[in-house]
Design a protein around this motif. Structure first.
Motif, PDB file in Angstrom:
ATOM      1  N   ARG A 108       0.875  -1.181   0.000  1.00  0.00           N
ATOM      2  CA  ARG A 108       0.000   0.000   0.000  1.00  0.00           C
ATOM      3  C   ARG A 108       0.904   1.220   0.000  1.00  0.00           C
ATOM      4  N   LEU A 109       0.326   2.380  -0.320  1.00  0.00           N
ATOM      5  CA  LEU A 109       1.140   3.593  -0.337  1.00  0.00           C
ATOM      6  C   LEU A 109       1.080   4.267   1.019  1.00  0.00           C
ATOM      7  N   LEU A 110       2.298   4.493   1.594  1.00  0.00           N
ATOM      8  CA  LEU A 110       2.409   5.134   2.894  1.00  0.00           C
ATOM      9  C   LEU A 110       3.058   6.504   2.716  1.00  0.00           C
ATOM     10  N   GLN A 111       3.050   7.256   3.801  1.00  0.00           N
ATOM     11  CA  GLN A 111       3.813   8.504   3.790  1.00  0.00           C
ATOM     12  C   GLN A 111       5.298   8.211   3.651  1.00  0.00           C
ATOM     13  N   ASN A 112       6.009   9.112   3.039  1.00  0.00           N
ATOM     14  CA  ASN A 112       7.463   9.005   2.935  1.00  0.00           C
ATOM     15  C   ASN A 112       7.901   7.610   2.501  1.00  0.00           C
ATOM     16  N   SER A 113       7.251   7.107   1.451  1.00  0.00           N
ATOM     17  CA  SER A 113       7.540   5.747   1.018  1.00  0.00           C
ATOM     18  C   SER A 113       8.968   5.600   0.510  1.00  0.00           C
TER      19      SER A 113
END
Lengths: 364, 530
Positions: free
Chosen positions: A274-279
């Motif tokens: 999934r896409l997270l912050q600061n990936s």
């Protein structure tokens, strides 16, 4: 400056730089009351001592290969792309959109689509700074740094306000479907005999190797690559030759952005799901060091990415198993960047006298 | 030419010759200096007597500049010693050189452009924290020097407003103000018009009469013959000979420089100008600062003819080449084979110009003609990477380019014949041959060639001139731009002189002389001798 033999330039100078960085790190470890020998042992053991460690080292290396290649392509056009971080994050957005758009039946169908998504989004994020540089002469370093901040803010806003599923507390997208899960090394037939435990390294590693070859083909075998390198070495001579600066800056920066964007296949699709912050986790900046140390050659980038993968994983292990804080990993990386990048010429000058005497003795 | 040098000699050389056993003003003993594997200076010994003008002549890369840099404290010799007026002297830096009475006038002046003459002269030699006393002192001293040496310059003029000749005088004044009695001049006439060069030689003559010692570094044989008392020849880092100028000839010096007999004249049959290849009408170029650099050029170029553009550097010749080559925006018109060219200065103009049959050997091969970090074969593809024989779809056919490069290196005698050597590894002459091979072998209708032999050794000059004449004889048009008047005179079939962005006049080489061209180059209208 004395010209060093190629092998010294490619191997000896980086190795000495590394040893210097290691030596200073050892002194710092001693000063804070740690044991450098133990630190090295833990690092090597944790990163390279087991298939499990290798699984992490190669996972990090995969990300660094992409961003390192991205910086390399831009560098050959004389453009210093500091924006790998932002381009990787926006690339991650592209991956997320592709993965969430459609219930993918199998990973091998999702992967090409995700590559395209990551590349297009990464390239798009590089397009504005590139256009400003080509048409307005804006400094690419400044604009790409600015775009890193814009990307980070944009992603936070999207995750908090737009893409977060209702009811979910943390700012992230929904989990991608099972059909998008990339096989890890522990799931690939043959490799699973070595990697018996679950590791984050995945098929993206092979995409990265292909990318290395593709970048080599682009830069040293294609006409576009020739034009990029000609422009990067001498803008005036490129103009004399009739090579369009707009075409070179735009294509080099778009390819660079695409490569940086593609690193998000490894972490967003391959690991987090999934896409997270600061990936991007700083991989965009490490890409600069990787490109510098790898002498802006795909093979060098590959090797340097392995080294930084080792430092990343080994550093984490050191923070885990010794009383040395994990922040020391940053110091070590910083010193490696300092010596291999900024102080490269200093090391070269230290080495040069040895070759001078040998060379002149040989000729006369 | 010969007359002038003989009279100059009779007036000056004889009266103040020092006794033969007096200590030399400069004596070098066994100076050696190596850069890596390159031995720039090898066991050089030389004695320069006070009150003489001593010429040092040699090809590019012969080690002249290295030797002078050692004398001026920029480099430290690996071995050997320096004696100034008979005393052994250490010169670790330029301050020490100045203290030893050595002054240097560089090829590229070291002046602060927006300072006045006076400010430049006292720079670094101020007598205290306040400028006023220094300036007053300098002003009196300048007046004296101007009287004594014909070195008149307005002390309150800004450097940027001065002509190149005057700027050079400021450099000489700087050295004299610091009480130099040994003056080194590095290629001083490269940027001067013939009248300015004559003035410089008069100044040097005055210096000699006052007992100063002058070291003149040059590659121009004519200057050596004209002004020096003694001449030393350098070749490949060694001092091959030191002779009295009166007892030698230009041919002998050329042979000593190159190590073999050299043809100083260009052998060519009379031109047979054919059809019109290019017509230039009212060509104007304005630079970024808004200054008009070309002020309406009209010129025709015919097949089978070499048109030479003479002029002091910076009078619009470069802009003319750039406009023709496609990378300066221009107004007016240029037609090639009756097709008008786009003068908008587009980024791709380099390509369209080549397609129209124009090849261009640029003036500045390091900045334009070559990519120094690229290998020889990569440079052979510069500007021609879209040529069908060099490509396979989007990929380059590296093998084909390398093979073609080998052929070119063979036909143009490029040494070493190594396609994989980076361009910066070749000598100036061989770099120029690579560019020339690339452009000439495209068989263009019009060849633009700027400063074909700048920084090129004498041996290669002969070869390059021959190739240019061959191209003409094959019925091509050649536009030659050069600041070397000798080169223009010997190669051109027709000469156009440029001054201040205009063509002052066209002359036939057989019906003009250096004096007339010199006047035109200085902007003085002369009546065409028809």
């Amino acid at each position: 400056m004395t010209k060093l033999p190629k092998w010294a330039d490619m191997v000896l100078v980086p190795v000495i730089s590394l040893l210097l960085a290691a030596a200073i790190s050892a002194v710092v470890i001693l000063l804070i009351g740690g044991d450098p020998v133990e630190a090295v042992k833990v690092m090597v053991d944790g990163a390279l001592g087991s298939p499990y460690g290798w699984g992490y080292t190669l996972y990090y290396a995969t990300s660094f290969i992409f961003t390192g290649l991205g910086v390399t392509v831009a560098y050959h056009a004389g453009q210093f792309n500091i924006g790998g971080e932002g381009q990787a994050q926006i690339g991650g957005l592209g991956v997320a959109l592709v993965c969430l758009a459609f219930p993918w039946p199998a990973w091998w169908m999702a992967l090409p689509a995700a590559i395209v998504g990551a590349a297009v989004f990464g390239a798009a994020w590089a397009a504005v700074p590139a256009w400003l540089a080509a048409k307005r002469g804006s400094h690419i370093v400044i604009t790409t740094i600015m775009f890193n901040y814009i990307a980070a803010a944009l992603i936070v806003w999207l995750l908090v306000e737009v893409m977060r599923p209702t009811g979910q507390m943390d700012p992230a997208t929904a989990r991608f479907g099972a059909g998008t899960t990339l096989p890890g090394f522990h799931q690939i037939p043959g490799l699973d005999l070595i990697f018996t435990r679950k590791v984050p390294a995945n098929v993206t590693f092979f995409v990265a190797i292909l990318a290395c070859f593709a970048v080599w083909l682009l830069l040293w075998r294609s006409r576009l690559g020739y034009q990029i390198r000609a422009f990067g070495h001498s803008e005036s001579a490129a103009r004399y030759a009739g090579i369009s600066s707009t075409k070179v800056i735009m294509s080099a920066m778009l390819i660079s952005g695409a490569l940086c964007g593609m690193m998000s296949i490894n972490n967003v699709m391959g690991e987090a799901g999934r896409l997270l912050q600061n990936s991007s986790e700083g991989a965009g900046f490490i890409g600069i060091a990787v490109a510098l140390m790898g002498r802006n050659h795909p093979l060098g980038v590959f090797l340097a990415a392995l080294l930084f993968g080792f430092l990343y994983q080994g550093g984490a292990e050191m923070g885990l198993w010794t009383n040395i804080p994990i922040e020391l990993r940053l110091l070590l990386q910083g010193l490696v960047i300092l010596f291999t990048g900024a102080l490269d010429n200093m090391v070269r000058m230290m080495v040069a006298p040895f070759f001078r005497t040998r060379a002149s003795a040989g000729v006369r | 030419m010969t007359n002038r040098h003989e009279t100059a000699r009779q007036e000056t050389a004889t009266p103040d010759m020092p006794p033969p056993n007096a200590p030399a003003a400069i004596e070098l003993r066994g100076i050696s200096k190596a850069f890596g594997a390159v031995q720039a200076n090898r066991d050089i010994s030389i004695r320069v007597m006070p009150g003489t003008i001593h010429g040092i002549i040699g090809e590019n890369g012969a080690g002249k500049s290295t030797l002078m840099s050692i004398l001026y404290g920029f480099y430290k010799a690996d071995s050997g010693e320096i004696l100034i007026h008979g005393r052994e002297t250490q010169i670790p830096d330029s301050q020490a050189a100045i203290r030893a009475g050595i002054g240097m006038v560089f090829q590229h002046f070291k002046l602060v452009q927006n300072f006045t003459v006076l400010e430049n002269i006292i720079l670094g030699a101020e007598s205290g924290a306040l400028l006023r006393p220094s300036k007053a002192k300098a002003r009196t001293e300048l007046a004296r020097l101007a009287r004594e040496y014909e070195l008149d310059v307005n002390p309150d003029a800004r450097i940027e407003d001065l002509s190149v000749g005057h700027q050079q005088r400021v450099e000489i004044l700087k050295a004299l103000y610091r009480q130099a009695d040994i003056l080194i001049l590095d290629e001083p006439t490269g940027v001067l018009t013939p009248p300015e060069a004559d003035h410089l030689f008069r100044i040097l003559d005055h210096l000699r009469k006052q007992g100063k010692t002058v070291l003149l570094i040059t590659h121009k044989l004519r200057e050596i013959m004209e002004i020096t008392d003694t001449v030393s020849v350098m070749r490949r880092g060694e001092m091959t000979a030191t002779v009295q100028t009166a007892e030698t000839t230009p041919e002998q010096l050329a042979e000593l420089m190159v190590g073999r007999k050299v043809l100083l004249r260009v052998d060519k049959a009379p031109a047979r100008p054919g059809r019109l290849v290019a017509r230039i009408r009212d060509l104007r170029v304005t630079d970024e600062a808004g200054v008009e650099r070309l002020k309406g050029i009209d010129l025709t170029l015919r097949a089978g003819e070499i048109v030479g553009i003479a002029g002091v550097a910076g009078n619009g010749q470069s802009e003319l080449l750039e406009a023709l080559g496609g990378f300066a925006k221009a107004t007016g018109s240029i037609t090639i084979n009756d097709t008008p060219l786009d003068l908008g200065g587009q980024a791709s103009a380099g390509r369209t110009r080549r397609a129209a049959g124009i090849a261009h050997v640029p003036e500045d091969r390091h900045r334009l003609g070559l990519i120094l970090d690229f290998t020889a074969w990569e440079n052979v593809a510069l500007g021609y990477d879209d040529a069908p024989e060099y490509r396979r779809g989007p990929l380059m056919d590296n093998g084909a380019i390398i093979a073609d490069t080998r052929g070119k290196m063979d036909r143009f005698d490029v040494r070493p014949p190594d396609p994989f050597l980076p361009a910066r590894g070749f000598s100036g002459g061989n770099q120029q041959k690579i560019v020339l091979a690339r452009e000439i072998e495209r068989n263009p209708d019009l060849l633009l060639i700027g400063q074909p032999t700048r920084g090129v050794d004498i041996g290669a000059i002969e070869f390059i001139h021959k190739r240019i004449v061959e191209l003409r004889d094959a019925g091509k048009a050649v536009l030659l731009v050069s600041v070397e008047l000798d080169e223009i005179m010997s190669l051109s079939d027709r000469i156009a002189v440029m001054f201040d962005g205009r063509i002052m006049g066209e002359r036939l080489p057989a019906r003009t002389d250096e004096r007339e061209l010199g006047l035109l180059m200085a902007g003085v209208e002369t009546e065409a001798a028809t």
